[in-house]
Design a protein around this motif. Structure first.
Motif, short mmCIF file in Angstrom:
data_model
loop_
_atom_site.label_atom_id
_atom_site.label_comp_id
_atom_site.label_asym_id
_atom_site.label_seq_id
_atom_site.Cartn_x
_atom_site.Cartn_y
_atom_site.Cartn_z
N ALA A 131 17.05 -3.51 23.43
CA ALA A 131 16.62 -4.53 21.83
C ALA A 131 16.12 -4.19 20.83
CB ALA A 131 15.01 -4.89 21.78
N CYS A 132 17.85 -4.55 20.04
CA CYS A 132 17.77 -4.30 18.77
C CYS A 132 17.45 -5.38 17.28
CB CYS A 132 19.82 -3.95 18.46
SG CYS A 132 19.80 -2.70 19.97
N ILE A 133 17.52 -4.82 16.35
CA ILE A 133 17.51 -5.58 14.95
C ILE A 133 18.30 -5.16 13.83
CG2 ILE A 133 15.51 -7.10 15.52
CD1 ILE A 133 14.04 -4.79 13.97
N LEU A 134 18.75 -5.40 12.60
CA LEU A 134 19.53 -5.08 12.26
C LEU A 134 18.50 -6.12 10.91
CD1 LEU A 134 22.12 -5.64 13.96
CD2 LEU A 134 23.24 -5.93 12.07
N PRO A 135 17.82 -5.32 9.91
CA PRO A 135 17.23 -5.24 9.11
C PRO A 135 17.95 -5.15 8.35
CG PRO A 135 15.97 -3.95 10.03
CD PRO A 135 17.15 -3.64 10.99
N LEU A 136 18.71 -4.66 7.49
CA LEU A 136 18.99 -4.81 6.48
C LEU A 136 20.88 -4.38 6.60
CD1 LEU A 136 16.49 -0.87 5.07
CD2 LEU A 136 17.09 -3.71 4.55
N LYS A 137 21.13 -5.78 7.13
CA LYS A 137 22.55 -6.08 7.16
C LYS A 137 23.35 -5.41 7.80
CE LYS A 137 26.43 -6.95 3.83
NZ LYS A 137 27.27 -6.70 2.55
N ASP A 138 23.99 -3.86 8.04
CA ASP A 138 24.34 -2.61 8.65
C ASP A 138 23.75 -1.94 9.00
OD1 ASP A 138 26.76 -4.69 8.31
OD2 ASP A 138 27.57 -3.53 6.23
N ILE A 139 22.71 -1.80 8.94
CA ILE A 139 21.24 -0.49 9.85
C ILE A 139 21.18 -1.48 10.99
CG2 ILE A 139 19.79 0.73 9.77
CD1 ILE A 139 22.05 0.92 7.68
N ALA A 140 21.43 -1.06 11.94
CA ALA A 140 20.54 -1.04 13.37
C ALA A 140 19.33 0.06 13.61
CB ALA A 140 21.18 -1.09 14.09
N LEU A 141 18.22 -1.31 14.06
CA LEU A 141 17.15 -0.19 14.99
C LEU A 141 16.63 -0.86 16.28
CD1 LEU A 141 14.88 -0.94 11.95
CD2 LEU A 141 15.75 1.24 12.33
N CYS A 142 16.80 -0.07 17.01
CA CYS A 142 17.12 -0.29 18.54
C CYS A 142 15.80 0.64 19.67
CB CYS A 142 18.06 -0.18 19.23
SG CYS A 142 20.00 -0.93 18.40
N LEU A 143 15.46 -0.11 20.20
CA LEU A 143 14.43 0.42 20.90
C LEU A 143 15.46 0.30 22.64
CD1 LEU A 143 11.50 1.69 21.89
CD2 LEU A 143 11.25 -1.29 22.06
N ASP A 144 15.50 1.24 23.70
CA ASP A 144 16.38 1.71 24.68
C ASP A 144 15.66 2.23 25.42
OD1 ASP A 144 18.22 1.58 26.79
OD2 ASP A 144 18.68 3.36 25.75
N GLY A 145 15.03 1.28 27.07
CA GLY A 145 14.55 2.04 28.05
C GLY A 145 15.33 1.70 29.20
N GLN A 146 14.64 2.31 30.31
CA GLN A 146 14.70 2.53 31.93
C GLN A 146 13.85 2.56 32.54
OE1 GLN A 146 19.13 3.99 32.58
NE2 GLN A 146 18.07 5.07 33.35
N LEU A 147 14.15 2.44 34.10
CA LEU A 147 13.27 2.79 34.77
C LEU A 147 13.91 2.74 36.03
CD1 LEU A 147 9.83 3.25 35.93
CD2 LEU A 147 10.50 0.78 36.38
N VAL A 148 14.03 3.93 36.62
CA VAL A 148 14.51 3.89 37.68
C VAL A 148 13.39 4.17 39.42
CG1 VAL A 148 15.75 5.45 39.45
CG2 VAL A 148 16.14 5.28 37.07
N ARG A 149 13.55 3.33 40.21
CA ARG A 149 12.89 3.30 41.39
C ARG A 149 13.28 3.59 42.96
NH1 ARG A 149 9.86 -1.63 42.81
NH2 ARG A 149 11.03 -1.37 43.99
N THR A 150 13.34 4.69 43.81
CA THR A 150 13.96 5.59 44.68
C THR A 150 12.57 5.95 45.43
OG1 THR A 150 15.93 5.85 45.96
CG2 THR A 150 15.12 7.00 43.66
N ASP A 151 13.80 6.91 46.60
CA ASP A 151 13.02 8.17 47.71
C ASP A 151 13.57 9.26 47.45
OD1 ASP A 151 12.85 6.13 49.97
OD2 ASP A 151 13.90 7.32 49.74
N VAL A 152 12.63 10.06 47.58
CA VAL A 152 14.03 11.29 48.23
C VAL A 152 13.09 12.11 49.00
CG1 VAL A 152 14.67 11.65 45.88
CG2 VAL A 152 12.36 12.37 46.73
#
Length: 182
Positions: A131-152
């Motif tokens: 998720a990214c927003i541009l609050p000040l024209k050319d400045i981007a603030l982003c939140l990045d996430g990931q979840l991995v599910r499996t077994d070993v």
């Protein structure tokens, strides 16, 4: 303890878009994608070639909505947790994605499932969001996430479920392609 923790990845696809009305268009893309990430206790990498995507776009002024599916063979890949390693090479991946882009914001969701080549193991399911927003024209603030599910494989040879995830913030300089300056 000291160590390296990070993620590097990307995709390059080209394709066709067929406008069926002023705002709607199905599309098809073909290319490749890869990623590598990890730290001292965790490693996840894969290289998909060819990667195919098909979907539908809705475009209206500053709004872009996109839904699609993707699929590819995994030419090379590995998943490691502590000392347990799973090879993902010669597997097949498929999934879905959604994008919503506005003049000053963009949201991406991606689900990928890598089928297990060893039938005694669970598939690798990856959920990613940005998720990214541009609050000040050319400045981007982003939140990045990931979840991995499996077994070993456990010590006795049985499979053990494993879930791994991360959330991070990004600060960047740039813009959203096609956005109007306000």
């Amino acid at each position: 303890s000291a160590g390296i923790d990070g993620l590097f990845g990307g995709a390059l696809l080209v394709g066709l878009r067929l406008p069926v009305s002023a705002h709607h268009a199905p599309f098809a893309r073909l290319g490749f994608a890869g990623e590598i990430q990890g730290n001292e206790r965790y490693h996840y990498s894969r290289f998909d070639l060819p990667l195919a995507e098909v979907g539908h776009q809705y475009v209206n002024d500053d709004l872009l909505l996109e839904l699609g599916i993707r699929f590819s063979p995994v030419l090379a890949g590995r998943f490691r947790s502590n000392s347990e390693v799973r090879l993902l090479s010669s597997s097949f991946s498929f999934g879905s994605f959604a994008t919503a882009q506005l003049a000053l914001a963009r949201f991406d969701l991606l689900y990928t499932r890598i089928e297990a080549s060893d039938r005694s193991m669970r598939a690798v399911d990856t959920f990613q969001g940005l998720a990214c927003i541009l609050p000040l024209k050319d400045i981007a603030l982003c939140l990045d996430g990931q979840l991995v599910r499996t077994d070993v494989s456990g010590p006795s040879g049985s499979s053990t479920p494993l879930t791994s995830g991360f959330v991070g913030g990004l600060l960047g300089v740039g813009g959203i392609n096609g956005s109007k300056q306000r």
